[in-house]
Design a protein around this motif. Structure first.
Motif, PDB file in Angstrom:
ATOM      1  N   ASN A 237       0.807  -1.218   0.000  1.00 32.99           N
ATOM      2  CA  ASN A 237       0.000   0.000   0.000  1.00 32.99           C
ATOM      3  C   ASN A 237       0.842   1.271   0.000  1.00 32.99           C
ATOM      4  OD1 ASN A 237      -2.528  -1.423   0.182  1.00 32.99           O
ATOM      5  ND2 ASN A 237      -2.013  -1.852   2.320  1.00 32.99           N
ATOM      6  N   PRO A 285       5.436  -0.620  -4.263  1.00 38.41           N
ATOM      7  CA  PRO A 285       4.211  -0.098  -4.863  1.00 38.41           C
ATOM      8  C   PRO A 285       3.895   1.327  -4.402  1.00 38.41           C
ATOM      9  CG  PRO A 285       3.882  -2.352  -4.119  1.00 38.41           C
ATOM     10  CD  PRO A 285       5.203  -1.918  -3.585  1.00 38.41           C
ATOM     11  N   ARG A 286       3.254   2.090  -5.304  1.00 35.40           N
ATOM     12  CA  ARG A 286       2.881   3.468  -4.988  1.00 35.40           C
ATOM     13  C   ARG A 286       1.383   3.722  -5.099  1.00 35.40           C
ATOM     14  NH1 ARG A 286       4.507   7.095  -8.492  1.00 35.40           N
ATOM     15  NH2 ARG A 286       5.262   5.724 -10.153  1.00 35.40           N
ATOM     16  N   THR A 287       0.619   2.703  -5.513  1.00 36.64           N
ATOM     17  CA  THR A 287      -0.822   2.890  -5.685  1.00 36.64           C
ATOM     18  C   THR A 287      -1.513   2.991  -4.333  1.00 36.64           C
ATOM     19  OG1 THR A 287      -0.796   1.655  -7.763  1.00 36.64           O
ATOM     20  CG2 THR A 287      -2.929   1.917  -6.682  1.00 36.64           C
ATOM     21  N   ARG A 289      -4.206   2.492  -1.715  1.00 40.17           N
ATOM     22  CA  ARG A 289      -5.123   1.381  -1.498  1.00 40.17           C
ATOM     23  C   ARG A 289      -6.564   1.779  -1.816  1.00 40.17           C
ATOM     24  NH1 ARG A 289      -8.509   0.466   1.859  1.00 40.17           N
ATOM     25  NH2 ARG A 289      -7.870   2.240   3.120  1.00 40.17           N
ATOM     26  N   THR A 291      -7.805   2.782  -4.648  1.00 40.19           N
ATOM     27  CA  THR A 291      -7.956   3.825  -5.656  1.00 40.19           C
ATOM     28  C   THR A 291      -7.022   3.549  -6.831  1.00 40.19           C
ATOM     29  OG1 THR A 291      -6.174   5.356  -5.027  1.00 40.19           O
ATOM     30  CG2 THR A 291      -8.198   5.437  -3.710  1.00 40.19           C
ATOM     31  N   SER A 292      -7.094   4.393  -7.842  1.00 46.04           N
ATOM     32  CA  SER A 292      -6.134   4.331  -8.952  1.00 46.04           C
ATOM     33  C   SER A 292      -5.037   5.387  -8.804  1.00 46.04           C
ATOM     34  CB  SER A 292      -6.867   4.543 -10.284  1.00 46.04           C
ATOM     35  OG  SER A 292      -7.495   5.822 -10.311  1.00 46.04           O
ATOM     36  N   GLN A 294      -1.666   7.287  -7.448  1.00 48.70           N
ATOM     37  CA  GLN A 294      -0.317   6.882  -7.063  1.00 48.70           C
ATOM     38  C   GLN A 294       0.386   8.037  -6.368  1.00 48.70           C
ATOM     39  OE1 GLN A 294       1.908   5.259 -10.447  1.00 48.70           O
ATOM     40  NE2 GLN A 294       1.387   3.226  -9.710  1.00 48.70           N
TER      41      GLN A 294
END
Length: 335
Positions: A237, A285-287, A289, A291-292, A294
């Motif tokens: 996350n 990861p940079r997305t 949680r 949502t779309s 980043q």
């Protein structure tokens, strides 16, 4: 200082940021004398945005990066000037939110707009951190968050990344040597006069997680100084924990996640931190949680409560530039 390696050098004990109670007092007195309020809780209640961020996901980096695509993370810092990098993250956030809101400036009455900034200037974070570092008051490295707040509200203001031929400077691209041009000797009046055209008018100290949340929700950029060190690996996350060790470091705050499901997962709300070491110092990861969205490269989420081990400052009311006749800046509303 071309051999500067921020992760290595801060791990090795570089003193880029510290907290000085006396400087805090001087800054607070300056804020009061200029009609501001250094107490975050008082400001939030007086302006009626206390608790407005409760339960919300606040993605201030989205506002900034829609108006200034590609501006963050920018190049890595090249010396111990993290405080002014963090300061400019906060200033750019506040100023950009003012541009998006499109309301008349509270002092001049002028509707502020987005000035022309070259592609190189945008890639170098839009605002020049060097111009603030000139006011640190010594020739060594590092500064205090409160000292930087006092400088940006009194002397240095914000400088767009562009050439300034009238003072024989080109601030289009970050330059660590230029950042050290002045220190123990203050910049001359011709420099101060340029900076004072675009002051950030006031700063406020934030003392609770709720204040941090609500100031970011209201569109006020924040930054912090601390002695904490974070992992350079993000989880699924984008979260990075505090780890053993110490960085005397300052960073920007660009978002807040107070959603109940996030609190259930991590035990408390999270704050989004944007470092000044470029986009390659950390990984994962940079997305965001659920949502779309980043977070920017080089950024990470941390537990909001750990920020209170250091010092958090919010900035507001930027004396910007008059609006030009543009119909769209690429961002509408607040995320």
């Amino acid at each position: 200082m071309s051999e500067f390696d921020p992760l290595h050098d801060y791990d090795a004990g570089l003193r880029g940021a510290w907290i000085d109670p006396r400087e805090d007092e001087i800054c607070a007195d300056s804020i009061i004398r200029h009609g501001g309020d250094p107490d975050g809780s008082s400001v939030a209640h007086a302006w009626e945005f206390a608790d407005k961020g409760k339960g919300q996901l606040v993605a201030r980096w989205e506002n900034v990066m829609r108006v200034w695509p590609g501006c963050w993370p920018g190049p890595p810092q090249g010396r111990g000037d993290c405080v002014t990098w963090a300061l400019m993250r906060g200033a750019l956030t506040s100023w950009t939110c003012e541009i998006i809101d499109g309301r008349p400036d509270e002092v001049s009455g002028v509707v502020e707009g987005k000035p022309e900034v070259s592609p190189d200037g945008v890639k170098n974070c839009v605002l020049a951190s060097e111009a603030a570092y000139w006011w640190r008051g010594h020739n060594g490295e590092g500064w205090t968050c409160s000292g930087a707040a006092r400088a940006i509200t009194n002397d240095c203001g914000i400088w767009i990344r562009q050439p300034y031929p009238e003072v024989r400077l080109d601030l289009t691209k970050y330059n660590d040597v230029t950042a050290g041009k002045w220190g123990s000797a203050k910049p001359p009046d011709e420099i101060r006069n340029i900076g004072r055209q675009h002051l950030v008018r006031t700063a406020t100290f934030l003392k609770s997680v709720e204040e941090i949340r609500d100031f970011l929700y209201a569109g006020y950029g924040c930054y912090f100084c601390s002695m904490l060190k974070w992992s350079n690996a993000r989880d699924e996350n984008g979260f990075s924990p505090v780890v053993v060790g110490s960085w005397a470091h300052a960073q920007g705050l660009v978002g807040f996640d107070d959603r109940p499901e996030t609190i259930a997962l991590y035990g408390e709300p999270l704050a989004a931190v944007l470092n000044s070491w470029g986009g390659r110092w950390n990984r994962g990861p940079r997305t965001v949680r659920g949502t779309s969205l980043q977070i920017p490269e080089g950024a990470y989420w941390t537990k909001a409560s750990v920020l209170l081990r250091g010092q958090v400052v919010a900035l507001s009311s930027v004396a910007g530039w008059p609006a030009r006749k543009l119909t769209n800046y690429g961002a509408e509303g607040n995320v």
